[in-house]
Design a protein around this motif. Sequence first.
Motif, PDB file in Angstrom:
ATOM      1  N   HIS A  67       0.814  -1.219   0.000  1.00  0.00           N
ATOM      2  CA  HIS A  67       0.000   0.000   0.000  1.00  0.00           C
ATOM      3  C   HIS A  67       0.847   1.269   0.000  1.00  0.00           C
ATOM      4  O   HIS A  67       0.338   2.357  -0.223  1.00  0.00           O
ATOM      5  CB  HIS A  67      -0.998  -0.009   1.167  1.00  0.00           C
ATOM      6  CG  HIS A  67      -0.364   0.095   2.513  1.00  0.00           C
ATOM      7  ND1 HIS A  67       0.144  -1.001   3.162  1.00  0.00           N
ATOM      8  CD2 HIS A  67      -0.141   1.156   3.319  1.00  0.00           C
ATOM      9  CE1 HIS A  67       0.640  -0.625   4.327  1.00  0.00           C
ATOM     10  NE2 HIS A  67       0.482   0.675   4.446  1.00  0.00           N
ATOM     11  N   GLU A 114       3.724  -0.874  13.699  1.00  0.00           N
ATOM     12  CA  GLU A 114       2.372  -0.745  14.253  1.00  0.00           C
ATOM     13  C   GLU A 114       1.587  -2.048  14.073  1.00  0.00           C
ATOM     14  O   GLU A 114       0.918  -2.521  14.995  1.00  0.00           O
ATOM     15  CB  GLU A 114       1.623   0.419  13.591  1.00  0.00           C
ATOM     16  CG  GLU A 114       0.269   0.678  14.229  1.00  0.00           C
ATOM     17  CD  GLU A 114      -0.480   1.831  13.569  1.00  0.00           C
ATOM     18  OE1 GLU A 114      -1.652   2.022  13.924  1.00  0.00           O
ATOM     19  OE2 GLU A 114       0.081   2.524  12.701  1.00  0.00           O
ATOM     20  N   GLU A 118       0.113  -4.484  17.072  1.00  0.00           N
ATOM     21  CA  GLU A 118      -1.307  -4.846  17.135  1.00  0.00           C
ATOM     22  C   GLU A 118      -1.472  -6.370  17.119  1.00  0.00           C
ATOM     23  O   GLU A 118      -2.292  -6.920  17.859  1.00  0.00           O
ATOM     24  CB  GLU A 118      -2.085  -4.216  15.970  1.00  0.00           C
ATOM     25  CG  GLU A 118      -2.166  -2.703  16.003  1.00  0.00           C
ATOM     26  CD  GLU A 118      -3.082  -2.164  17.091  1.00  0.00           C
ATOM     27  OE1 GLU A 118      -3.881  -2.928  17.659  1.00  0.00           O
ATOM     28  OE2 GLU A 118      -2.991  -0.946  17.366  1.00  0.00           O
ATOM     29  N   ILE A 140      -9.391  -6.278   3.386  1.00  0.00           N
ATOM     30  CA  ILE A 140      -8.677  -5.475   4.383  1.00  0.00           C
ATOM     31  C   ILE A 140      -7.184  -5.694   4.166  1.00  0.00           C
ATOM     32  O   ILE A 140      -6.705  -6.831   4.173  1.00  0.00           O
ATOM     33  CB  ILE A 140      -9.071  -5.912   5.813  1.00  0.00           C
ATOM     34  CG1 ILE A 140     -10.572  -5.743   6.009  1.00  0.00           C
ATOM     35  CG2 ILE A 140      -8.263  -5.140   6.853  1.00  0.00           C
ATOM     36  CD1 ILE A 140     -11.109  -6.430   7.249  1.00  0.00           C
ATOM     37  N   SER A 143      -2.794  -1.495   5.375  1.00  0.00           N
ATOM     38  CA  SER A 143      -2.828  -0.052   5.610  1.00  0.00           C
ATOM     39  C   SER A 143      -3.668   0.305   6.839  1.00  0.00           C
ATOM     40  O   SER A 143      -3.649   1.440   7.300  1.00  0.00           O
ATOM     41  CB  SER A 143      -3.367   0.680   4.377  1.00  0.00           C
ATOM     42  OG  SER A 143      -4.710   0.337   4.139  1.00  0.00           O
ATOM     43  N   THR A 144      -4.400  -0.680   7.375  1.00  0.00           N
ATOM     44  CA  THR A 144      -5.208  -0.471   8.583  1.00  0.00           C
ATOM     45  C   THR A 144      -4.795  -1.514   9.627  1.00  0.00           C
ATOM     46  O   THR A 144      -5.503  -2.505   9.839  1.00  0.00           O
ATOM     47  CB  THR A 144      -6.715  -0.572   8.261  1.00  0.00           C
ATOM     48  OG1 THR A 144      -6.964  -1.840   7.629  1.00  0.00           O
ATOM     49  CG2 THR A 144      -7.165   0.540   7.330  1.00  0.00           C
ATOM     50  N   ARG A 146      -4.694  -1.945  12.936  1.00  0.00           N
ATOM     51  CA  ARG A 146      -5.550  -2.388  14.046  1.00  0.00           C
ATOM     52  C   ARG A 146      -6.694  -3.260  13.534  1.00  0.00           C
ATOM     53  O   ARG A 146      -6.964  -4.331  14.073  1.00  0.00           O
ATOM     54  CB  ARG A 146      -6.094  -1.182  14.804  1.00  0.00           C
ATOM     55  CG  ARG A 146      -6.921  -1.593  15.992  1.00  0.00           C
ATOM     56  CD  ARG A 146      -7.543  -0.390  16.693  1.00  0.00           C
ATOM     57  NE  ARG A 146      -8.202  -0.841  17.887  1.00  0.00           N
ATOM     58  CZ  ARG A 146      -7.894  -0.462  19.103  1.00  0.00           C
ATOM     59  NH1 ARG A 146      -6.916   0.394  19.298  1.00  0.00           N
ATOM     60  NH2 ARG A 146      -8.556  -0.925  20.135  1.00  0.00           N
ATOM     61  N   GLU A 147      -7.370  -2.793  12.493  1.00  0.00           N
ATOM     62  CA  GLU A 147      -8.483  -3.561  11.920  1.00  0.00           C
ATOM     63  C   GLU A 147      -7.990  -4.909  11.404  1.00  0.00           C
ATOM     64  O   GLU A 147      -8.629  -5.936  11.627  1.00  0.00           O
ATOM     65  CB  GLU A 147      -9.131  -2.775  10.782  1.00  0.00           C
ATOM     66  CG  GLU A 147     -10.295  -3.505  10.148  1.00  0.00           C
ATOM     67  CD  GLU A 147     -10.892  -2.766   8.961  1.00  0.00           C
ATOM     68  OE1 GLU A 147     -11.994  -3.165   8.542  1.00  0.00           O
ATOM     69  OE2 GLU A 147     -10.280  -1.813   8.448  1.00  0.00           O
TER      70      GLU A 147
END
Length: 183
Positions: A67, A114, A118, A140, A143-144, A146-147
């Motif tokens: 990403h 990150e 997580e 998904i 780039s996200t 936590r999700e």
Amino acid sequence: MIRVLDVVLSVLGLVVAAPVLLVLWVLGWMESRSPVFRQERVGRHRRPFVLVKFRTMRPDTASVATHLAEASSVTPLGRFLRKTKLDELPQLWNVLKGEMSLVGPRPGLFNQEELLQERAARGVLDARPGITGLAQIRGIDMSTPRELAEVDRQMLDALTVRAYFRYLVLTVLGRGSGDRVRP
């Protein structure tokens, strides 16, 4: 049971897909002289392993999460490989070696701090990484963080043989968008 399925299906996949692997290797060689992409990834218990894929980006592209890469880095053959997910076929070798599973959380890079935090907080790094899984089916990407970690944990908590085959079938049928590249 999942590991047995991984071994049987990866051997079967490598044998059945051998002609396709050869054709894609030749096409990749003609396009970039470097048809196979190898990259160190985060494996089970944070152990490093070398992930193998067909190259979809120019060889001079920086080693970053997909990403974060420029769309112009993707080669014409790479666009086709990504769309069809054929770039993932060489990972059957990683599955056979026990570094990956067919179904599990996608292996990240060591510089994705990150995401690693997580996943560590949710115990996701205790699982063998996979070629596909619930996050890929839902579109998904990394780039996200936590999700992604939450969905990875959700998948691992509910992973049955039936769900394993469901994720494989949905992936083969083209469900999910895969990792996005910046426009």
